[in-house]
Design a protein around this motif. Sequence first.
Motif, PDB file in Angstrom:
ATOM      1  N   GLY A   1      19.672  20.065  46.331  1.00  0.00           N
ATOM      2  CA  GLY A   1      19.903  20.399  44.916  1.00  0.00           C
ATOM      3  C   GLY A   1      21.335  20.846  44.694  1.00  0.00           C
ATOM      4  N   MET A   2      21.837  21.654  45.643  1.00  0.00           N
ATOM      5  CA  MET A   2      23.228  22.136  45.546  1.00  0.00           C
ATOM      6  C   MET A   2      24.205  20.969  45.559  1.00  0.00           C
ATOM      7  SD  MET A   2      23.488  25.271  48.242  1.00  0.00           S
ATOM      8  CE  MET A   2      25.210  25.024  48.602  1.00  0.00           C
ATOM      9  N   LEU A   3      23.965  20.035  46.504  1.00  0.00           N
ATOM     10  CA  LEU A   3      24.887  18.901  46.650  1.00  0.00           C
ATOM     11  C   LEU A   3      24.881  18.030  45.391  1.00  0.00           C
ATOM     12  CD1 LEU A   3      24.030  18.139  50.369  1.00  0.00           C
ATOM     13  CD2 LEU A   3      26.277  18.799  49.532  1.00  0.00           C
ATOM     14  N   ARG A   4      23.685  17.870  44.776  1.00  0.00           N
ATOM     15  CA  ARG A   4      23.588  17.073  43.547  1.00  0.00           C
ATOM     16  C   ARG A   4      24.222  17.812  42.369  1.00  0.00           C
ATOM     17  NH1 ARG A   4      23.562  11.822  42.984  1.00  0.00           N
ATOM     18  NH2 ARG A   4      22.244  11.035  41.337  1.00  0.00           N
ATOM     19  N   SER A   5      23.997  19.126  42.351  1.00  0.00           N
ATOM     20  CA  SER A   5      24.537  19.952  41.272  1.00  0.00           C
ATOM     21  C   SER A   5      26.067  19.831  41.215  1.00  0.00           C
ATOM     22  CB  SER A   5      24.113  21.406  41.519  1.00  0.00           C
ATOM     23  OG  SER A   5      24.874  22.292  40.786  1.00  0.00           O
ATOM     24  N   LYS A   6      26.685  19.737  42.385  1.00  0.00           N
ATOM     25  CA  LYS A   6      28.146  19.619  42.441  1.00  0.00           C
ATOM     26  C   LYS A   6      28.602  18.358  41.701  1.00  0.00           C
ATOM     27  CE  LYS A   6      32.381  20.097  44.029  1.00  0.00           C
ATOM     28  NZ  LYS A   6      33.258  21.143  43.579  1.00  0.00           N
TER      29      LYS A   6
ATOM     30  N   ILE B   1      26.792  16.582  39.383  1.00  0.00           N
ATOM     31  CA  ILE B   1      26.406  16.544  37.969  1.00  0.00           C
ATOM     32  C   ILE B   1      27.129  17.611  37.146  1.00  0.00           C
ATOM     33  CG2 ILE B   1      24.479  16.682  36.346  1.00  0.00           C
ATOM     34  CD1 ILE B   1      22.640  15.772  38.618  1.00  0.00           C
ATOM     35  N   TRP B   2      27.094  18.840  37.657  1.00  0.00           N
ATOM     36  CA  TRP B   2      27.619  19.947  36.850  1.00  0.00           C
ATOM     37  C   TRP B   2      28.968  20.491  37.325  1.00  0.00           C
ATOM     38  CZ3 TRP B   2      22.078  20.850  37.882  1.00  0.00           C
ATOM     39  CH2 TRP B   2      21.285  20.415  36.821  1.00  0.00           C
ATOM     40  N   GLY B   3      29.421  20.028  38.481  1.00  0.00           N
ATOM     41  CA  GLY B   3      30.753  20.436  38.911  1.00  0.00           C
ATOM     42  C   GLY B   3      30.804  21.629  39.840  1.00  0.00           C
ATOM     43  N   SER B   4      29.683  22.299  40.091  1.00  0.00           N
ATOM     44  CA  SER B   4      29.712  23.387  41.077  1.00  0.00           C
ATOM     45  C   SER B   4      28.394  23.394  41.840  1.00  0.00           C
ATOM     46  CB  SER B   4      29.939  24.737  40.402  1.00  0.00           C
ATOM     47  OG  SER B   4      28.795  25.122  39.694  1.00  0.00           O
TER      48      SER B   4
ATOM     49  N   ARG C   1      38.963  24.951  46.332  1.00  0.00           N
ATOM     50  CA  ARG C   1      40.352  24.482  46.448  1.00  0.00           C
ATOM     51  C   ARG C   1      40.486  23.009  46.054  1.00  0.00           C
ATOM     52  NH1 ARG C   1      43.466  27.837  49.744  1.00  0.00           N
ATOM     53  NH2 ARG C   1      44.803  26.112  50.327  1.00  0.00           N
ATOM     54  N   GLY C   2      39.361  22.385  45.790  1.00  0.00           N
ATOM     55  CA  GLY C   2      39.393  20.976  45.398  1.00  0.00           C
ATOM     56  C   GLY C   2      39.481  20.836  43.886  1.00  0.00           C
ATOM     57  N   PHE C   3      39.098  19.696  43.384  1.00  0.00           N
ATOM     58  CA  PHE C   3      39.102  19.506  41.933  1.00  0.00           C
ATOM     59  C   PHE C   3      37.976  18.584  41.526  1.00  0.00           C
ATOM     60  CE2 PHE C   3      42.084  16.309  43.635  1.00  0.00           C
ATOM     61  CZ  PHE C   3      41.500  15.139  43.163  1.00  0.00           C
ATOM     62  N   GLN C   4      37.640  18.670  40.276  1.00  0.00           N
ATOM     63  CA  GLN C   4      36.689  17.733  39.680  1.00  0.00           C
ATOM     64  C   GLN C   4      37.255  17.368  38.315  1.00  0.00           C
ATOM     65  OE1 GLN C   4      32.599  18.299  40.093  1.00  0.00           O
ATOM     66  NE2 GLN C   4      32.093  17.519  38.102  1.00  0.00           N
ATOM     67  N   TYR C   5      37.540  16.116  38.125  1.00  0.00           N
ATOM     68  CA  TYR C   5      38.216  15.710  36.900  1.00  0.00           C
ATOM     69  C   TYR C   5      37.478  14.522  36.274  1.00  0.00           C
ATOM     70  CZ  TYR C   5      41.969  14.064  33.860  1.00  0.00           C
ATOM     71  OH  TYR C   5      42.690  13.663  32.775  1.00  0.00           O
TER      72      TYR C   5
END
Lengths: 275, 430
Positions: free
Chosen positions: A198-203, A205-208, B175-179
């Motif tokens: 879920g964490m890996l997918r959340s990154k 979809i939602w950026g974190s 330290r990365g980015f998401q754009y």
Amino acid sequence: MINTALYNITPYFYLLCTLFYLVHALFKSERFGKAATILTFAGLLVNAAGFIARWIESYKVGLGHLPIRGPYECLTFSACMLVLFYLAIEFKIKTRTFGIFIMPIAFLIMVYATIGVRVAKQIVPMPEVLQGNYINYHLSSCFIGYAAFTISLVASILYLFKREGSSTALLSKKTLDDINYKMIAIGFVMFSILIVTGMLRSKIIWGSYWQWDQVQTWSLIAWLVYAVLLHGRFTWKWSGTLTAVLSIIGFLFSIISFLVGAGFLFASGHFPITG
Amino acid sequence: MKKIFGAIASFLASINLTIILLSVATLIFILQIAQEKLVLAFPSWKWLAAIGQVDFYHSRGFFVLFALFCANLVACTLKRLPRTIAILKSSSRIPDDAFIASMNGSLEVEVDGSQLSREKLQAVISAHFSRLHVIKDDGGRLCFYAEKGRYAHLGFYLAHVCILLIAIGTILSTRGFQYSFDVSKGQLLDPLVVRDATRQEKALDFSLQCNDLKTVSYGESSKLKKHQSTLTILKNGIAVKTLDVDFGTHLTYNGVDIYQDRFSKTINYAKIEVRDMNGKQQEYELKVGESFSAGNAGEKLRLTRINKDSVQLRSLSSTASFWITRTPAQFKEPQLQGYQFSLIELLQKETTSLKAIYDPGQGLIWYSFIAMITGFSICFFLSHQRLWVNVDMQEGRTRVVLAGAATKNQNAFTDILSNIKDELERGLKP
């Protein structure tokens, strides 16, 4: 659809098993006990065949996804896992008494899945956001975990209600404690997979990785309760009443996480698993 | 000083602290997310409402709790290390009575010495244990050590270390980015420019071209299956990688992952011509929010609005804004001094939404996750079983003492001891 036909038959198997296990326990009939085990195994095969048929049929209608989406698929898959775990326990501890308590749950889950008004049976497309392999690991670990926790819950309740010196036909306290621990261990591993996938997918979809979203937080709470229980058991040899109570608390939190995730409780940013 | 250090180390390495931290975290999380409902249920509990005002997850309190948890994890792991080493080294210990009494399980068998040979005894033990070696053999006394699941101890360390590594991975990922960005069909982003965590623009060392974009439906139906973009990565103008990207498939180059975002849409673009004082002309194709530098002087402007037949530009240095119309103006619009602007055409382009993610912690999280699950599984389901076998041969009778311990599942271990005893008593016929 073959899958719905197979799923419709499954509850009859589970009902018969329940009755046979009951007769076996009440009248100490070994013949009924064996028949109950065979019927449980047959019911599991029909349930699993329904799952596979639905998977194949989902490809035939051009949707093609693992059938663990929506209430119908989630419930039927959970029942299948529950019975699979039960049979493994029966095989391991070589007693059939536990079936009296587990098989009615599997039966009720299947009944609700097959005749529930709010349970749609059509194969629906997987939303774009849930596509990819992550979701298969995420959802399958979720329902395998719930099946394991359900068995630990039943073992815990039985443990609390069982009096010292009462009939040993209804499983010993030691056996119940052992079942409780083993099922929690399996459920804990599954919940860990659930949380991290879920964490890996959340990154993506939602950026974190962590949103402190209601579902994530309730799942984490359940995980923490089980972690406390396991640490106590390993270090201080916690067992018996304390682990039974903690197991029930852990299950309550995990079920809240499910209800929030399914969109039945508080609003959540989590994509509804049964949506 | 040593005493204080020792006290702190012992406090941090205590399992009590682990249980307290996990319990406190559980309670805080419950109060944080359930306080709204609890306030409704118990209006007199006013302090609950105050909890809702605190963003605990981003507070110092949370940081302290998390730091304590990590310190506890490290301290517990280190504290256990000498004990594990001692257990693994105990294989050469000759068991005396006190040692045997300290074991979880012990059994004694007496057999006729003429029936018992060392090979037979070893065969019985080897059937249940994977490693076996002789510790002592002086004619009158024979001592064996056998064990199974030696690596079960690894589970504890794997699980604990990997939880820490996952936490480090999530910190690294900041330290990365998401754009997120839009790209239209045929458009080349040369180079691909992203914004990092500090919102600073950063040009990546490659270009990205969108060759095609489409919406895929389920079979004949109109139900949306996915948005798909055919993307090519170019390095120094040479295509190095091409892939159909959708929500489940992403393109990776130089550690940057390009994901399909959820939506694709039609975006309005304006084609503008800018002429400076020297008569130099330049054309720009812009969408709302995009900036450009006009002419050699480098006056930076941003397209702020697109109307039916006009667009608005704003100077980034002076915040002055002005309109450019497509049709000949009825009256002279004030424009930026020294430049002449004209709107050539308004275009509609189908674009796809993509996401560029650079996450330096992702690999660490992934591998630690797999190792953590392995660690949990070893921890819960594997047991290190150790067995000492003491054989005393006196006056034709042989006394065999079996003593051992298992880290888990004592019942199964006791069963193994009983089976060995039975096999020995049955005349060593396994």
